[in-house]
Design a protein around this motif. Structure first.
Motif, PDB file in Angstrom:
ATOM      1  N   ALA A 130       0.852  -1.184   0.000  1.00  0.00           N
ATOM      2  CA  ALA A 130       0.000   0.000   0.000  1.00  0.00           C
ATOM      3  C   ALA A 130       0.889   1.235   0.000  1.00  0.00           C
ATOM      4  N   ARG A 143      -4.345   4.346   3.726  1.00  0.00           N
ATOM      5  CA  ARG A 143      -3.517   3.447   2.923  1.00  0.00           C
ATOM      6  C   ARG A 143      -4.328   3.060   1.693  1.00  0.00           C
ATOM      7  N   ASN A 148      -2.845  -4.431   2.176  1.00  0.00           N
ATOM      8  CA  ASN A 148      -2.422  -3.542   3.257  1.00  0.00           C
ATOM      9  C   ASN A 148      -1.077  -4.021   3.782  1.00  0.00           C
ATOM     10  N   GLU A 150       3.089  -2.476   4.350  1.00  0.00           N
ATOM     11  CA  GLU A 150       4.121  -1.455   4.247  1.00  0.00           C
ATOM     12  C   GLU A 150       5.436  -2.084   4.674  1.00  0.00           C
ATOM     13  N   ALA A 255      -4.067  -7.170   7.499  1.00  0.00           N
ATOM     14  CA  ALA A 255      -2.720  -6.609   7.612  1.00  0.00           C
ATOM     15  C   ALA A 255      -1.674  -7.643   7.220  1.00  0.00           C
ATOM     16  N   ALA A 260       2.039  -3.061   9.153  1.00  0.00           N
ATOM     17  CA  ALA A 260       0.586  -2.911   8.994  1.00  0.00           C
ATOM     18  C   ALA A 260      -0.144  -3.497  10.187  1.00  0.00           C
ATOM     19  N   THR A 340      -8.106   3.108   7.682  1.00  0.00           N
ATOM     20  CA  THR A 340      -7.146   3.341   6.612  1.00  0.00           C
ATOM     21  C   THR A 340      -7.821   3.238   5.258  1.00  0.00           C
TER      22      THR A 340
END
Length: 842
Positions: A130, A143, A148, A150, A255, A260, A340
């Motif tokens: 994301a 996001r 999702n 990072e 996540a 995340a 998000t």
């Protein structure tokens, strides 16, 4: 002695080689070696006799046959003796042979598999990330992207989080090999025997499954996983593998990756995770959906057991102090964290920031789609929240969509910029992105109305413009303000705009005309300056040159027929607040991709108009807030300047204003939710009509007060054009006629200004009356103009110290006027079509 060969005597121990019957029963002779020894061995005797008895080859052949027969007889005898269960037991020769074949097959299969299985490219899901959009303080706005995730480096993950994962999944990770066959066998056995589904995989194998393969449980995938893990362990360090594992594991709540997950459960970065929270996230990997104690409180006992197991493992491995372990309590995750998704203002912000990044060539669209960017915006969360709250309090909460259809048309847009930095600190785009997709802060399809008029006056001062009869244009220049008076000096079609309610004002100063938003005065001023010069000034201050209906508008440009965006208007007003200095606005503070900074373009500040032009305009706009159409903006509690405006047919109402520290524009618009067509706002909120001095100014006042709460009150420091305070006599024809010769070709005559006094023209702030530099640190002290006069205080109790509005006082209206007197939208003909079509222009 006879010549015949004599038989030799038997040697000692000689025995006959002839077959002899055995007296002992077969079942009494179990020893194979004894049995074989007891059997006759005729081969030796046959060989010997064949060589010594003189019989020759025939005798030797007979001996071979005898030996073969003897061997067959022995084998038959042995086979006859292996009866019953003995026939099922393999001999040692069979066992050794099977072992050897199996070993060869295993080694050959391993070598073949190692040679054939290569490390593949990462699967698409594992590489998707994301883009994370952040407020200026680092808190998450949104996001975007299908996954999702990072990615973060291992150094961005707390040691407690690293140790918790190792304690939960693979405590010997740093010392063991890439695969653990014993654990794989144990896991398979536990799964088969019903002790729970266990993979027995190392962290390396799990990372291979997450990053390179898919999640299906097949023999083929397990074989590939085995060989890829071995090869990967030779190509990457343990730290690299652990980092990859932490970024690809699924933790539930949508996540992927520890970063995340930290936000999804605890609203923090992975670097901030302590032992307790880290242990909970590590426990989740085992069963992400079932171990979410918020979604499944019935499983809390199992989850706490797993949590304790992780913490105890950290203590056993020396990663956690026992005393600290004893103090830890189960960290229940947040029920809900900041969304998000794209609801509320988030979707608008994400799309606008994306457009900003691509338009300024910071990041291209395809790279953004690939994800992995961390974008820190200039938006400040407290100001953003204050903007939303103010719109709700002063507009949205006053709507009755069930009983008033017009209320369903109401839309709002707003933007706020720091004048000195050009940073956009807040925006309002609509009630909810998932309900109304069009961002109202950046759309360019509503007229700005009379909020455009300050650009006309600024252009007049900047260019040293004069009236048709030669008088220099200042705040005290007098114009004929009668409604529907044709403008003079315009070569195009007849243009005679109406004032609000067809009111005639007669002889009126520019300051008064600004306070009351008199169309007749500003249409004439646009001709006096020149529509092209007005356009140029507006663009220099911050309007986009591509603004619809900005070109070719003629005198109607002064009434705001251009369809500028709220954000563009805010930028232009910010330039006025910054003493004529224009800094291109920005929405982005910092951009990184996978921890690496992305270069941002340089933003240059330039003097768009002279300081005198900007500051003199500010002095005039202060009067609009103090005693004109925008007295509602006084709720900000600070010195303020601004201008109201209303679009044709009341389809939009505007207030654009600023303090020394903050420039903000608010627009209320009417749009059909089904057809998207523009709609009039007559009757909205139960009011006869909506104008800029109503909801827009009220929203502005509350927002500005809240946004600047706790900050010192700043006063305007203004440097006015020479003669700004000087009163001027009435125009030559002040009895309702034009304030200039009826013959546009007649030569202009000098007005009452001293011919020797030079206009500011387009000079820099440094070259007027020796007033010093164009910066705030000029010769004038704060609160003084170039003539040394002190200004009046803010009517709302804020600090004074500005130069006032330059009015002489005659004819000014005071605050507290009725709704009608505060309105600045004027019905009547406009544009280049003159008075022929009866449309309303302001």
């Amino acid at each position: 002695m006879s010549d015949e060969p004599q038989p030799k005597k038997p040697r000692p121990g000689w025995a006959s080689h002839e077959p002899q019957a055995a007296d002992t029963p077969d079942d009494a002779r179990d020893d194979t070696r004894t049995d074989e020894a007891a059997l006759p061995r005729s081969d030796e005797s046959d060989t010997e006799s064949g060589g010594k008895d003189g019989t020759g080859p025939a005798t030797a052949t007979a001996g071979v046959s005898a030996r073969k027969a003897a061997r067959d007889e022995r084998r038959a005898a042995l086979k006859a003796r292996r009866t019953g269960w003995r026939r099922l037991v393999p001999t040692w020769r069979m066992v050794c042979g099977a072992f050897l074949v199996t070993a060869l097959l295993v080694v050959g299969g391993f070598l073949l598999g190692y040679a054939l299985v290569q490390i593949p490219a990462a699967n698409a899901l594992a590489t998707q990330q994301a883009n994370v959009y952040l407020y200026a303080d680092g808190s998450v706005i949104a996001r975007d992207g299908e996954v999702n995730r990072e990615n973060v480096t291992l150094s961005q993950i707390s040691e407690d989080a690293q140790h918790a994962i190792l304690a939960a999944e693979d405590r010997d990770f740093y010392t063991e090999s890439a695969v653990d066959p014993q654990a794989m066998i144990r896991g398979a056995w536990n799964t088969v025997t019903g002790k729970g589904k266990q993979s027995g995989s190392t962290i390396t194998q799990q990372y291979v499954k997450n990053y390179y393969l898919r999640q299906e449980q097949t023999v083929t995938r397990k074989v590939k996983e085995f060989f890829i893990a071995i090869k990967l362990d030779r190509n990457q360090s343990k730290d690299e593998i652990l980092e990859g594992y932490l970024n690809t594991s699924f933790f539930g709540r949508g996540a992927y990756g520890i970063q995340a997950a930290a936000h999804a459960y605890y609203d923090m970065d992975a670097s901030e995770l302590d032992a307790g929270r880290a242990a909970y996230l590590a426990a989740l990997v085992n069963a992400p959906s079932q171990y979410d104690v918020v979604a499944h409180p019935e499983n809390r006992a199992f989850v706490e057991n797993r949590w304790n197991y992780v913490l105890d493992g950290m203590v056993d491995e020396g990663w956690l102090d026992p005393a600290e372990r004893a103090r830890l309590t189960f960290p229940v995750p947040k029920r809900t964290t900041h969304s998000t998704g794209m609801s509320g203002q988030r979707g608008y912000i994400v799309n606008i920031v994306k457009q900003h990044l691509t338009a300024n060539k910071i990041v291209d669209e395809s790279s953004l789609d690939a994800g992995g960017y961390r974008i820190t915006t200039t938006l400040e969360k407290d100001k953003q929240d204050a903007f939303v709250e103010s719109v709700n309090d002063n507009l949205m909460d006053r709507l009755d969509k069930e009983n008033r259809k017009v209320d369903t048309y109401v839309r709002a847009g707003g933007a706020s910029i720091e004048p000195k930095t050009g940073k956009v600190v807040a925006m309002y785009n609509g009630i909810d992105y998932v309900k109304q997709y069009t961002p109202n802060a950046t759309r360019r399809d509503f007229q700005v109305g009379s909020s455009f008029k300050p650009f006309v006056f600024a252009a007049a001062v900047e260019n040293g413009s004069r009236t048709q009869d030669g008088r220099r244009i200042t705040p005290n220049t007098r114009y004929n303000g009668d409604s529907e008076r044709p403008v003079q000096g315009w070569a195009g079609p007849r243009y005679a705009p109406e004032n609000e309610d067809h009111e005639d004002y007669g002889d009126i100063t520019v300051s008064e005309a600004t306070d009351k938003s008199v169309n007749a005065v500003y249409a004439q001023m646009a001709v006096d300056v020149g529509p092209d010069k007005v356009r140029e000034t507006a663009v220099d201050l911050g309007l986009s040159p591509d603004t619809p209906d900005l070109d070719g508008a003629g005198p109607s440009i002064a009434l705001g027929v251009a369809n500028a965006s709220v954000l563009d208007m805010t930028q232009a007003y910010a330039s006025l607040a910054n003493h004529g200095k224009h800094t291109p606005y920005t929405l982005v503070e910092k951009v990184t991709q996978n921890g690496r900074d992305v270069a941002l373009p340089e933003r240059r500040t330039r003097q768009a108009v002279s300081r005198e032009a900007a500051d003199t305009t500010t002095s005039v706009l202060k009067g609009v807030v103090e005693k004109g159409t925008a007295t509602a903006a006084q709720t900000s509690g600070r010195p303020a300047a601004g201008k109201t405006g209303t679009a044709e047919e009341d389809t939009a109402a505007w207030f654009a204003g600023y303090t020394p520290d903050l420039a903000t524009v608010v627009a209320v618009m009417g749009q059909d939710p089904v057809t998207a067509g523009h709609k009039s706002l007559y009757g909205a909120m139960g009011l006869p009509r909506v104008n800029g001095g109503g909801a827009p100014a009220e929203i502005w006042g509350q927002y500005t007060r809240d946004a600047l709460a706790g900050e010192p009150v700043s006063s305007f420091s203004l440097r006015l054009q020479p003669g700004a305070h000087e009163s001027q006599p009435p125009a030559p024809d002040s009895s309702g006629g034009p304030s200039f010769s009826d013959d546009p070709s007649a030569p202009a005559t000098d007005g009452p200004d001293d011919p020797g006094e030079g206009d500011t023209g387009s000079s820099t702030p440094d070259d007027s009356s020796g007033s010093g530099s164009g910066d705030d640190g000029g010769a004038e002290s704060e609160g003084q103009d170039s003539s040394g006069g002190t200004g009046t205080g803010s009517p709302s109790g804020g600090q004074g110290g500005d130069t006032g509005d330059g009015d002489t006082g005659d004819g000014d209206t005071t605050g507290g006027a009725t709704d009608d007197s505060n309105r600045d939208e004027l019905p009547g003909p406009g544009g280049l079509s003159g008075a022929l079509d009866g449309r309303r222009w302001d």
